[in-house]
Design an enzyme around this catalytic site. Structure first.
Site, PDB file in Angstrom:
ATOM      1  N   GLU A 105       0.864  -1.179   0.000  1.00  0.00           N
ATOM      2  CA  GLU A 105       0.000   0.000   0.000  1.00  0.00           C
ATOM      3  C   GLU A 105       0.896   1.222   0.000  1.00  0.00           C
ATOM      4  O   GLU A 105       1.945   1.223   0.644  1.00  0.00           O
ATOM      5  CB  GLU A 105      -0.877   0.019   1.254  1.00  0.00           C
ATOM      6  CG  GLU A 105      -1.841  -1.134   1.319  1.00  0.00           C
ATOM      7  CD  GLU A 105      -2.278  -1.449   2.734  1.00  0.00           C
ATOM      8  OE1 GLU A 105      -1.672  -0.923   3.691  1.00  0.00           O
ATOM      9  OE2 GLU A 105      -3.217  -2.237   2.878  1.00  0.00           O
ATOM     10  N   TYR A 117       7.619   1.476  -7.604  1.00  0.00           N
ATOM     11  CA  TYR A 117       6.908   0.192  -7.568  1.00  0.00           C
ATOM     12  C   TYR A 117       6.465  -0.242  -8.961  1.00  0.00           C
ATOM     13  O   TYR A 117       6.580  -1.418  -9.316  1.00  0.00           O
ATOM     14  CB  TYR A 117       5.726   0.264  -6.605  1.00  0.00           C
ATOM     15  CG  TYR A 117       6.132   0.595  -5.183  1.00  0.00           C
ATOM     16  CD1 TYR A 117       7.277   0.048  -4.608  1.00  0.00           C
ATOM     17  CD2 TYR A 117       5.376   1.465  -4.415  1.00  0.00           C
ATOM     18  CE1 TYR A 117       7.649   0.359  -3.315  1.00  0.00           C
ATOM     19  CE2 TYR A 117       5.740   1.777  -3.115  1.00  0.00           C
ATOM     20  CZ  TYR A 117       6.879   1.219  -2.569  1.00  0.00           C
ATOM     21  OH  TYR A 117       7.245   1.528  -1.282  1.00  0.00           O
TER      22      TYR A 117
END
Length: 147
Positions: A105, A117
């Site tokens: 998250e 990411y």
């Protein structure tokens, strides 16, 4: 040359420092201790030649799936690919252990982390509304799935 190694209890002061300089709601000393002692968590530290901890990463594995719990890069070392080095280390270890799905998250406004990411193969899959505090913000849920 920066060394990435497993972190231990001796790294607790450095991890506490990173928490306070990286996050508006840093993890407590007790939370960090539990993380370092947990059989589910693997913690890595990126250490400079002069023994300064530039970054750390906490990875948790449960029931064959991985979760990137925390990545901290000291603001003085940002832009030098320490975050990528840490995530790639985690992904190699996860793959070696047979993990084919890793989640995380991230704050919706954290563009550098989202870019990192995505460059490491994670894809946006969901949003948790108002997940974070200080300030209140959505979390982007990302997954990296293999196979």
């Amino acid at each position: 040359m920066v060394t990435v190694r497993r972190a231990g209890m001796e790294d607790l002061p450095a991890l506490n420092h990173l928490e306070t300089v990286c996050f508006s709601l840093p993890w407590s000393d007790n939370t960090l201790r539990e993380m370092l002692e947990s059989p589910l968590d693997t913690v890595w530290a990126a250490v400079t030649p002069n023994r300064r901890t530039a970054a750390y990463l906490d990875y948790r594995e449960v029931a064959g799936e991985g979760e990137l719990m925390r990545v901290c890069v000291d603001p003085a070392f940002r832009g030098r690919h320490f975050g990528r080095m840490m995530v790639e280390t985690m992904l190699r270890e996860a793959k070696r252990r047979g993990v084919t799905a890793v989640t995380l998250e991230v704050r919706a406004s954290n563009a550098p982390a989202l870019r990192l990411y995505e460059n490491c193969g994670f894809r946006r899959e969901a949003v948790r509304k108002d997940y974070y505090d200080s300030p209140k913000e959505d979390a982007i849920i990302m997954w990296r799935r293999e196979g």
